[in-house]
Scaffold this motif. Structure first.
Motif, PDB file in Angstrom:
ATOM      1  N   ALA A 227       0.835  -1.203   0.000  1.00 22.19           N
ATOM      2  CA  ALA A 227       0.000   0.000   0.000  1.00 22.19           C
ATOM      3  C   ALA A 227       0.868   1.251   0.000  1.00 22.19           C
ATOM      4  O   ALA A 227       0.533   2.253  -0.650  1.00 22.19           O
ATOM      5  CB  ALA A 227      -0.921  -0.015   1.218  1.00 22.19           C
ATOM      6  N   GLU A 228       2.008   1.199   0.713  1.00 25.97           N
ATOM      7  CA  GLU A 228       2.914   2.341   0.774  1.00 25.97           C
ATOM      8  C   GLU A 228       3.483   2.656  -0.597  1.00 25.97           C
ATOM      9  O   GLU A 228       3.615   3.826  -0.981  1.00 25.97           O
ATOM     10  CB  GLU A 228       4.045   2.040   1.764  1.00 25.97           C
ATOM     11  CG  GLU A 228       4.947   3.208   2.075  1.00 25.97           C
ATOM     12  CD  GLU A 228       4.316   4.189   3.042  1.00 25.97           C
ATOM     13  OE1 GLU A 228       4.879   5.287   3.199  1.00 25.97           O
ATOM     14  OE2 GLU A 228       3.265   3.880   3.635  1.00 25.97           O
ATOM     15  N   PHE A 229       3.784   1.618  -1.369  1.00 26.17           N
ATOM     16  CA  PHE A 229       4.377   1.804  -2.691  1.00 26.17           C
ATOM     17  C   PHE A 229       3.357   2.180  -3.757  1.00 26.17           C
ATOM     18  O   PHE A 229       3.557   3.111  -4.535  1.00 26.17           O
ATOM     19  CB  PHE A 229       5.088   0.522  -3.129  1.00 26.17           C
ATOM     20  CG  PHE A 229       6.548   0.516  -2.803  1.00 26.17           C
ATOM     21  CD1 PHE A 229       7.455   1.235  -3.552  1.00 26.17           C
ATOM     22  CD2 PHE A 229       7.020  -0.211  -1.722  1.00 26.17           C
ATOM     23  CE1 PHE A 229       8.799   1.230  -3.248  1.00 26.17           C
ATOM     24  CE2 PHE A 229       8.367  -0.218  -1.400  1.00 26.17           C
ATOM     25  CZ  PHE A 229       9.255   0.507  -2.161  1.00 26.17           C
ATOM     26  N   PHE A 230       2.278   1.413  -3.835  1.00 23.22           N
ATOM     27  CA  PHE A 230       1.391   1.501  -4.995  1.00 23.22           C
ATOM     28  C   PHE A 230       0.062   2.194  -4.723  1.00 23.22           C
ATOM     29  O   PHE A 230      -0.716   2.428  -5.644  1.00 23.22           O
ATOM     30  CB  PHE A 230       1.127   0.094  -5.544  1.00 23.22           C
ATOM     31  CG  PHE A 230       2.397  -0.672  -5.809  1.00 23.22           C
ATOM     32  CD1 PHE A 230       3.365  -0.154  -6.663  1.00 23.22           C
ATOM     33  CD2 PHE A 230       2.642  -1.890  -5.188  1.00 23.22           C
ATOM     34  CE1 PHE A 230       4.534  -0.849  -6.910  1.00 23.22           C
ATOM     35  CE2 PHE A 230       3.815  -2.583  -5.431  1.00 23.22           C
ATOM     36  CZ  PHE A 230       4.767  -2.056  -6.291  1.00 23.22           C
ATOM     37  N   GLY A 231      -0.211   2.523  -3.463  1.00 24.91           N
ATOM     38  CA  GLY A 231      -1.452   3.208  -3.146  1.00 24.91           C
ATOM     39  C   GLY A 231      -2.601   2.249  -2.887  1.00 24.91           C
ATOM     40  O   GLY A 231      -2.468   1.028  -3.045  1.00 24.91           O
ATOM     41  N   VAL A 232      -3.751   2.806  -2.494  1.00 26.52           N
ATOM     42  CA  VAL A 232      -4.922   1.993  -2.126  1.00 26.52           C
ATOM     43  C   VAL A 232      -6.157   2.580  -2.803  1.00 26.52           C
ATOM     44  O   VAL A 232      -6.400   3.793  -2.755  1.00 26.52           O
ATOM     45  CB  VAL A 232      -5.123   1.988  -0.591  1.00 26.52           C
ATOM     46  CG1 VAL A 232      -6.327   1.121  -0.217  1.00 26.52           C
ATOM     47  CG2 VAL A 232      -3.869   1.493   0.119  1.00 26.52           C
ATOM     48  N   ALA A 233      -6.943   1.691  -3.432  1.00 26.90           N
ATOM     49  CA  ALA A 233      -8.195   2.115  -4.055  1.00 26.90           C
ATOM     50  C   ALA A 233      -9.251   2.306  -2.966  1.00 26.90           C
ATOM     51  O   ALA A 233      -9.159   1.712  -1.884  1.00 26.90           O
ATOM     52  CB  ALA A 233      -8.649   1.075  -5.069  1.00 26.90           C
ATOM     53  N   VAL A 282       1.715   1.363 -12.220  1.00 28.32           N
ATOM     54  CA  VAL A 282       1.418   0.705 -10.952  1.00 28.32           C
ATOM     55  C   VAL A 282      -0.072   0.428 -10.859  1.00 28.32           C
ATOM     56  O   VAL A 282      -0.888   1.113 -11.480  1.00 28.32           O
ATOM     57  CB  VAL A 282       1.863   1.578  -9.749  1.00 28.32           C
ATOM     58  CG1 VAL A 282       3.363   1.761  -9.736  1.00 28.32           C
ATOM     59  CG2 VAL A 282       1.158   2.927  -9.752  1.00 28.32           C
ATOM     60  N   GLU A 283      -0.412  -0.589 -10.061  1.00 25.92           N
ATOM     61  CA  GLU A 283      -1.811  -0.955  -9.835  1.00 25.92           C
ATOM     62  C   GLU A 283      -2.103  -0.814  -8.351  1.00 25.92           C
ATOM     63  O   GLU A 283      -1.595  -1.588  -7.536  1.00 25.92           O
ATOM     64  CB  GLU A 283      -2.070  -2.390 -10.288  1.00 25.92           C
ATOM     65  CG  GLU A 283      -3.518  -2.796 -10.189  1.00 25.92           C
ATOM     66  CD  GLU A 283      -3.749  -4.197 -10.740  1.00 25.92           C
ATOM     67  OE1 GLU A 283      -4.796  -4.787 -10.410  1.00 25.92           O
ATOM     68  OE2 GLU A 283      -2.890  -4.685 -11.493  1.00 25.92           O
ATOM     69  N   PRO A 284      -2.879   0.206  -7.954  1.00 23.98           N
ATOM     70  CA  PRO A 284      -3.171   0.400  -6.528  1.00 23.98           C
ATOM     71  C   PRO A 284      -3.835  -0.826  -5.917  1.00 23.98           C
ATOM     72  O   PRO A 284      -4.548  -1.578  -6.601  1.00 23.98           O
ATOM     73  CB  PRO A 284      -4.115   1.605  -6.516  1.00 23.98           C
ATOM     74  CG  PRO A 284      -3.830   2.325  -7.802  1.00 23.98           C
ATOM     75  CD  PRO A 284      -3.491   1.246  -8.789  1.00 23.98           C
ATOM     76  N   LEU A 285      -3.635  -1.030  -4.646  1.00 23.96           N
ATOM     77  CA  LEU A 285      -4.213  -2.159  -3.926  1.00 23.96           C
ATOM     78  C   LEU A 285      -5.735  -2.082  -3.985  1.00 23.96           C
ATOM     79  O   LEU A 285      -6.341  -1.059  -3.666  1.00 23.96           O
ATOM     80  CB  LEU A 285      -3.738  -2.107  -2.463  1.00 23.96           C
ATOM     81  CG  LEU A 285      -3.918  -3.370  -1.625  1.00 23.96           C
ATOM     82  CD1 LEU A 285      -3.070  -4.510  -2.155  1.00 23.96           C
ATOM     83  CD2 LEU A 285      -3.543  -3.076  -0.172  1.00 23.96           C
ATOM     84  N   GLY A 286      -6.369  -3.177  -4.451  1.00 22.39           N
ATOM     85  CA  GLY A 286      -7.830  -3.211  -4.542  1.00 22.39           C
ATOM     86  C   GLY A 286      -8.377  -2.582  -5.794  1.00 22.39           C
ATOM     87  O   GLY A 286      -9.597  -2.401  -5.923  1.00 22.39           O
ATOM     88  N   SER A 287      -7.507  -2.250  -6.753  1.00 22.09           N
ATOM     89  CA  SER A 287      -7.969  -1.620  -7.991  1.00 22.09           C
ATOM     90  C   SER A 287      -7.752  -2.561  -9.166  1.00 22.09           C
ATOM     91  O   SER A 287      -6.874  -3.422  -9.149  1.00 22.09           O
ATOM     92  CB  SER A 287      -7.206  -0.319  -8.226  1.00 22.09           C
ATOM     93  OG  SER A 287      -7.521   0.223  -9.492  1.00 22.09           O
ATOM     94  N   ASN A 288      -8.594  -2.418 -10.198  1.00 21.58           N
ATOM     95  CA  ASN A 288      -8.446  -3.212 -11.423  1.00 21.58           C
ATOM     96  C   ASN A 288      -7.839  -2.394 -12.561  1.00 21.58           C
ATOM     97  O   ASN A 288      -7.756  -2.869 -13.689  1.00 21.58           O
ATOM     98  CB  ASN A 288      -9.811  -3.764 -11.870  1.00 21.58           C
ATOM     99  CG  ASN A 288     -10.346  -4.796 -10.894  1.00 21.58           C
ATOM    100  OD1 ASN A 288      -9.582  -5.603 -10.371  1.00 21.58           O
ATOM    101  ND2 ASN A 288     -11.653  -4.751 -10.640  1.00 21.58           N
ATOM    102  N   SER A 289      -7.452  -1.162 -12.271  1.00 24.60           N
ATOM    103  CA  SER A 289      -6.868  -0.301 -13.305  1.00 24.60           C
ATOM    104  C   SER A 289      -5.434   0.046 -12.939  1.00 24.60           C
ATOM    105  O   SER A 289      -5.050   0.022 -11.765  1.00 24.60           O
ATOM    106  CB  SER A 289      -7.695   0.983 -13.457  1.00 24.60           C
ATOM    107  OG  SER A 289      -7.709   1.704 -12.234  1.00 24.60           O
ATOM    108  N   VAL A 290      -4.664   0.374 -13.968  1.00 22.04           N
ATOM    109  CA  VAL A 290      -3.259   0.717 -13.743  1.00 22.04           C
ATOM    110  C   VAL A 290      -3.072   2.219 -13.980  1.00 22.04           C
ATOM    111  O   VAL A 290      -3.829   2.840 -14.717  1.00 22.04           O
ATOM    112  CB  VAL A 290      -2.317  -0.087 -14.667  1.00 22.04           C
ATOM    113  CG1 VAL A 290      -2.385  -1.567 -14.354  1.00 22.04           C
ATOM    114  CG2 VAL A 290      -2.637   0.172 -16.128  1.00 22.04           C
ATOM    115  N   THR A 291      -2.059   2.743 -13.325  1.00 16.27           N
ATOM    116  CA  THR A 291      -1.733   4.167 -13.441  1.00 16.27           C
ATOM    117  C   THR A 291      -0.311   4.306 -13.955  1.00 16.27           C
ATOM    118  O   THR A 291       0.619   3.702 -13.394  1.00 16.27           O
ATOM    119  CB  THR A 291      -1.856   4.872 -12.074  1.00 16.27           C
ATOM    120  OG1 THR A 291      -3.181   4.682 -11.574  1.00 16.27           O
ATOM    121  CG2 THR A 291      -1.552   6.360 -12.200  1.00 16.27           C
ATOM    122  N   ALA A 292      -0.142   5.069 -15.032  1.00 10.43           N
ATOM    123  CA  ALA A 292       1.202   5.283 -15.580  1.00 10.43           C
ATOM    124  C   ALA A 292       1.991   6.222 -14.671  1.00 10.43           C
ATOM    125  O   ALA A 292       1.455   7.216 -14.168  1.00 10.43           O
ATOM    126  CB  ALA A 292       1.118   5.861 -16.985  1.00 10.43           C
TER     127      ALA A 292
END
Length: 470
Positions: A227-233, A282-292
């Motif tokens: 979660a610290e690295f990729f974020g949380v949905a 990256v793909e935030p935790l709990g998300s189905n989409s990726v963020t450039a």
């Protein structure tokens, strides 16, 4: 110097101003030098050549200026076109006050730069330099406070203190790394200044005006790292925020991501980090989409990653991805010549107020050199701060003050660094006198009359001294 300002090149306010002021500056300065747009020396006057210890000034014409003056900032002036006024430069243990000015051709293109050494002795300028340093400290403090709010850097390359060959090599590689937008791996023991160097690289790079985001992997619980690295949905798990929480990659987008103690990263997260670096998303935790994301990764470690790869606790593919360019910071015990300048910098910025002025004696520095420094520069700072706390007001930090706070059990047996026992003056003089008499007897082939004459004493005094030796 007139060829630099010929009729063909004489246009533009800056060039006209330099030409008008040049005779005045050269006459008042302790030396002057000029370079072309490739920072090669095109002219140097005899005063500067003498100051640099050059026999014939003509021998350096055409050479890159950094081959002759390693600490010069002339290439910076040529590259940026910005003058550097009243800059303090160190050369051969001298501190010089230098002013550097760019000059241009008819089309406004930089032709080169000229520099004047205004002072080669800072003693008369001590009050001015002290005031400058106080203002510089205030500015640095303001920048650090601002950086905390804007995720910028608190340090630049000047904060990595040292003038030994080892320290200069680290700075050289840092400048090289700053000019190349590639992953960097900084290696070194704890307390050597890895984060300082990482921030300095970012501050010199093309990403300097973008965020610098750091994360210490050894300080974040393993279950929170993803979660610290990729974020949380939103609503990714029970208790999760209803808004998207950005991770370090998103926060560092466009800038630099500093991974401190990357050797402490769990294997499961290593695979996800590798994918994020390779794909740039990256793909935030709990998300189905990726963020450039566009980040420049600077990793640091005090661990032996090669040994960890061999035992299977660190991925070799991630290692090769991170270690595109490597910078190794040597431990303090391997760059002891830097102790003096490090102490000066630490004491200057000890935070005890401008009214507290502390210095360390040569014997105090020698005492520091007798220790092995397992905690490196961080431990040195701690020792000096403790010595300041325990010392008398207005006093100097001598060997006794250092030994009072220096940890026991870490001494170095090097006889060149440990203070030698002091002999009495009478014994020292007696030993010197005996040696002189022995040398005179050898030189005179045992002729005592001639030996006495060589020593400039009467024969009776010579016999008397010889009798006391037997």
């Amino acid at each position: 110097m007139t060829e630099l300002f010929s009729e063909n090149n004489r246009s533009g306010l800056t060039r006209d101003l330099i030409q008008a002021l040049f005779p005045m500056f050269e006459e008042a300065s302790a030396g002057a030098i000029a370079v072309d747009r490739e920072s090669r020396i095109t002219w140097i006057n005899s005063s500067y050549a003498h100051l640099l210890g050059l026999g014939n000034p003509e021998t350096v014409i055409g050479k890159p200026i950094r081959q002759v003056i390693p600490q010069t900032r002339m290439p910076e002036v040529v590259e940026t076109g910005k003058p550097l006024l009243l800059d303090i430069m160190e050369h051969n243990k001298q501190q010089l006050v230098v002013t550097r000015l760019p000059f241009y051709d008819d089309d406004g293109q930089i032709m080169g730069a000229v520099a004047f050494v205004l002072y080669d002795d800072l003693q008369p300028l001590t009050p001015l330099v002290a005031k400058y340093r106080r203002l510089h400290q205030d500015l640095a403090a303001a920048r650090k406070a601002l950086a905390k709010k804007t995720r910028g850097t608190r340090y630049n390359l000047a904060d990595f203190v040292g003038a030994s060959p080892a320290a200069l090599e680290v700075k050289r590689r840092a400048r090289l790394a700053a000019g190349r937008d590639m992953p960097i791996l900084i290696r070194g023991e704890t307390g050597t200044g890895k984060e300082v160097l990482a921030q300095a690289i970012h501050a010199m790079s093309g990403r300097a005006h973008q965020p610098f985001v750091g994360v210490n992997l050894a300080a974040v619980p393993e279950n929170l790292l993803e979660a610290e690295f990729f974020g949380v949905a939103p609503g990714a798990y029970t208790g999760a925020d209803k808004r998207t929480r950005q991770g370090k990659f998103q926060l560092a987008n466009g800038g630099s991501l500093f991974l401190d103690e990357v050797g402490d990263m769990p294997l499961a997260l290593q695979a996800k980090l590798l994918r994020a670096l390779q794909e740039g998303e990256v793909e935030p935790l709990g998300s189905n989409s990726v963020t450039a994301v566009d980040v420049r990764v600077i990793a640091a470690t005090s661990r032996n990653l090669e040994a960890m790869i061999a035992e299977g606790s660190f991925r070799s593919d991630l290692y090769y991805r991170l270690n595109v360019m490597e910078i190794t910071i040597p431990p303090l015990r391997d760059r002891l010549p830097d102790l003096g300048v490090l102490c000066e910098d630490i004491l200057e910025n000890n935070g005890q107020g401008p009214e507290v002025r502390r210095e360390i004696t040569d014997a105090g520095v020698a005492a520091l050199g007798s220790y092995d420094w397992p905690g490196n520069v961080r431990e040195l700072r701690n020792v000096l701060e403790r010595a300041l706390t325990m010392g008398e007001d207005g006093g100097q930090l001598d060997a006794n003050a250092i030994f009072r706070v220096l940890p026991r059990g870490g001494s170095r047996p090097d006889p060149l660094l440990v203070l030698r026992p002091v002999k009495s003056l009478a014994k020292t003089l007696a030993n010197a006198e005996a040696q002189a008499i022995e040398e005179a007897l050898v030189a005179s082939r045992g002729n005592r009359t001639r030996a006495a004459r060589m020593l400039g004493i009467s024969r009776s005094v010579f016999y008397e001294k010889l009798a006391r030796m037997s």
